[in-house]
Design an enzyme around this catalytic site. Structure first.
Site, PDB file in Angstrom:
ATOM      1  N   ASP A  44       0.861  -4.811  -0.672  1.00 28.13           N
ATOM      2  CA  ASP A  44       1.670  -5.953  -1.129  1.00 28.13           C
ATOM      3  C   ASP A  44       0.848  -7.244  -1.060  1.00 28.13           C
ATOM      4  OD1 ASP A  44       1.654  -6.334   1.608  1.00 28.13           O
ATOM      5  OD2 ASP A  44       3.825  -6.558   1.826  1.00 28.13           O
ATOM      6  N   SER A  45      -0.383  -7.141  -0.533  1.00 28.48           N
ATOM      7  CA  SER A  45      -1.330  -8.261  -0.604  1.00 28.48           C
ATOM      8  C   SER A  45      -1.565  -8.679  -2.046  1.00 28.48           C
ATOM      9  CB  SER A  45      -2.661  -7.871   0.046  1.00 28.48           C
ATOM     10  OG  SER A  45      -3.119  -6.626  -0.468  1.00 28.48           O
ATOM     11  N   ASP A  83       2.587   0.413  -0.901  1.00 27.69           N
ATOM     12  CA  ASP A  83       3.010  -0.467   0.193  1.00 27.69           C
ATOM     13  C   ASP A  83       4.427  -0.961  -0.090  1.00 27.69           C
ATOM     14  OD1 ASP A  83       2.604  -1.802   2.539  1.00 27.69           O
ATOM     15  OD2 ASP A  83       1.299  -3.351   1.696  1.00 27.69           O
ATOM     16  N   LYS A 113       3.554   2.971   2.881  1.00 23.72           N
ATOM     17  CA  LYS A 113       3.282   2.261   4.140  1.00 23.72           C
ATOM     18  C   LYS A 113       4.415   1.277   4.394  1.00 23.72           C
ATOM     19  CE  LYS A 113       0.118  -1.188   4.465  1.00 23.72           C
ATOM     20  NZ  LYS A 113       0.933  -2.308   4.935  1.00 23.72           N
ATOM     21  N   GLU A 115       5.771  -1.819   7.360  1.00 23.71           N
ATOM     22  CA  GLU A 115       5.424  -2.634   8.516  1.00 23.71           C
ATOM     23  C   GLU A 115       6.521  -2.536   9.570  1.00 23.71           C
ATOM     24  OE1 GLU A 115       4.626  -6.681   7.309  1.00 23.71           O
ATOM     25  OE2 GLU A 115       3.157  -6.064   5.813  1.00 23.71           O
ATOM     26  N   GLU A 182      -3.421  -3.933  12.504  1.00 22.31           N
ATOM     27  CA  GLU A 182      -3.988  -5.165  11.922  1.00 22.31           C
ATOM     28  C   GLU A 182      -4.105  -6.261  12.977  1.00 22.31           C
ATOM     29  OE1 GLU A 182      -2.275  -6.545   8.243  1.00 22.31           O
ATOM     30  OE2 GLU A 182      -3.467  -8.394   8.282  1.00 22.31           O
TER      31      GLU A 182
HETATM   32  O1  KIV Z   1      -1.107  -5.264   1.745  1.00 23.31           O
HETATM   33  C1  KIV Z   1      -2.225  -5.008   2.203  1.00 23.31           C
HETATM   34  O2  KIV Z   1      -3.235  -5.079   1.504  1.00 23.31           O
HETATM   35  C2  KIV Z   1      -2.322  -4.623   3.591  1.00 23.31           C
HETATM   36  C3  KIV Z   1      -3.635  -4.807   4.311  1.00 23.31           C
HETATM   37  C4  KIV Z   1      -3.446  -4.799   5.756  1.00 23.31           C
HETATM   38  C5  KIV Z   1      -4.658  -3.816   3.966  1.00 23.31           C
HETATM   39  O3  KIV Z   1      -1.362  -4.200   4.150  1.00 23.31           O
END
Ligand code: KIV
Length: 264
Positions: A44-45, A83, A113, A115, A182
């Protein structure tokens, strides 16, 4: 053959480092895959490095699916990990499973993924039960930027370190196939890594993790707004691109391009 979660789990006891990089579109995903990376995170970056937004919070599920589809189309070997964006899994277990399922069913990802620490465990468990492999992300979790008061190193106090150690175990027990760590002290990352049978992937978490991940725009010198201490820039593509585009402009202005060889 595609890299699977079984390969991830095997690499840890074999001491083979897992390599992971982000990508958000077809051409870069093709390059990352060709380079032999084990996994590609459609992070999500992309909100910050592709969409030019202030933080990762505004990116939507539909946008993440759009980018993950482009990446999946390009990749032959790497595991593609989607993500999950802010609010796609925080509200309910049902949301979490349904949205995670979209990454697999619509976008061709092999895993997702999310968080969060122990509070995310029931979602990890439900997604895993729905046959969706989950990577859990702890430490600095950018979707919690407002609670954390900025992008700060986590786990520095004894109490915070203890919480992270416990969270890691809880998430592993909930079914996470891997943990992303992280921005935490290297020593704490080593302790977490040694206490788990699933592999850890670090970003700003020192050299003792089972693998490493970075954001491709940082690695290639395409994101300038800020460069975290943990980033190593391996190229300066912005400079290269600027040089090429300036030359093209000059050649058009001077009538050098197109030449005979580019004309019919
Ligand atoms: O969104 C992202 O790119 C991440 C980084 C920690 C790799 O979660």
């Amino acid at each position: 053959m595609k890299v699977t979660i079984n390969d991830f789990l095997k690499m840890k006891p074999e001491g083979k480092k897992i390599t992971m990089l982000t990508a958000y579109d077809y051409p870069f995903a093709q390059i990352v895959d060709e380079a032999g990376m084990d996994a590609i995170l459609v992070g999500d970056s992309l909100a910050m490095v592709v969409q030019g937004l202030e933080n990762t919070l505004p990116v939507t599920m539909d946008e993440m699916i759009y980018h993950t589809k482009m990446v999946s189309r390009a990749v032959k070997r790497a595991m593609v990990i989607g993500d999950m964006p802010y609010l796609s899994y925080q509200v309910s277990v049902e949301d979490a499973v349904r949205n995670a399922g979209r990454f697999i069913k619509e976008a061709g990802a092999q895993a997702v993924k999310i968080e969060g620490g122990r509070e995310a465990a029931e979602k990890v468990e439900a997604m895993t039960k729905a046959e969706i492999p989950v990577m859990a992300h702890i430490g600095l979790t950018p979707q919690a930027v407002h609670r954390m008061g900025g992008y700060k190193v986590q786990g520095r106090t004894e109490e915070a370190a203890k919480t992270l150690l416990e969270d890691a175990k809880i998430l592993q027990d909930a079914g996470a196939f891997s943990l992303l760590l992280e921005a935490i002290p290297a020593e704490l990352a080593a302790q977490i890594t040694n206490g788990l049978f699933v592999p850890t992937i670090g970003i700003g978490a020192g050299p003792h993790c089972d693998g490493q991940v970075l954001v491709i725009h940082d690695v290639l010198g395409l994101f300038e707004r800020f460069v975290p201490k943990f980033v190593k820039r391996y190229a300066n593509l912005k400079e290269e691109a600027l040089k090429a585009i300036k030359q093209y402009k000059e050649e058009v202005e001077k009538g050098i391009f197109p030449g005979k060889e580019h004309s019919f």
